[in-house]
Design an enzyme around this catalytic site. Sequence first.
Site, short mmCIF file in Angstrom:
data_model
loop_
_atom_site.label_atom_id
_atom_site.label_comp_id
_atom_site.label_asym_id
_atom_site.label_seq_id
_atom_site.Cartn_x
_atom_site.Cartn_y
_atom_site.Cartn_z
N TYR A 51 -39.29 -30.08 24.87
CA TYR A 51 -37.97 -31.15 23.51
C TYR A 51 -36.66 -30.20 23.76
O TYR A 51 -36.46 -29.17 23.04
CB TYR A 51 -38.38 -31.98 23.17
N PRO A 56 -31.17 -35.48 27.04
CA PRO A 56 -31.47 -36.30 26.27
C PRO A 56 -32.50 -36.77 27.13
O PRO A 56 -32.89 -37.85 27.73
CB PRO A 56 -30.46 -37.53 26.83
N CYS A 57 -34.16 -36.56 27.23
CA CYS A 57 -35.08 -36.78 27.53
C CYS A 57 -35.16 -39.06 26.98
O CYS A 57 -35.96 -38.94 27.21
CB CYS A 57 -36.28 -36.03 27.13
N HIS A 58 -34.91 -38.97 25.92
CA HIS A 58 -34.64 -40.55 25.82
C HIS A 58 -34.47 -41.24 27.07
O HIS A 58 -34.18 -42.89 26.56
CB HIS A 58 -34.47 -40.92 24.44
#
Length: 93
Positions: A51, A56-58
């Site tokens: 990560y 902003p992997c969300h």
Amino acid sequence: MNSQLPAFTQAVFAVVKGIQKGQTMTYKEVAMAAGQPSAYRAVGNILNTNYNPDIPCHRVVRSDGTAGGYNRGVDQKIAILTSEKALKFSSNR
DNA sequence: GAGCTGACATGTT
DNA sequence: CAACATGCCAGCT
């Protein structure tokens, strides 16, 4: 030269970082933008294993617009996406 | 039954 | 052991 440079990851990062607030992108979208549409599995792996705080992997969700998963805790992802109104539904599967 | 998609698993480096 | 890429399998349409 920098053959050790996984262009795939570079592209994934660039694409994901380009996602606007309130906007989500699917694994397939990111994988295609990265140049390898068949590597959508790797996208999840990269985000899951490594990560990056710059990414902003969300905002990367499944094709359904659902969160799917999150290395920090799906609850975190759900909360963020809900705040952005970018989440369609929480883990439906 | 066929096609598509997955935040997993396995392999390789 | 960590990270990237591909595949198997399972679930949904």
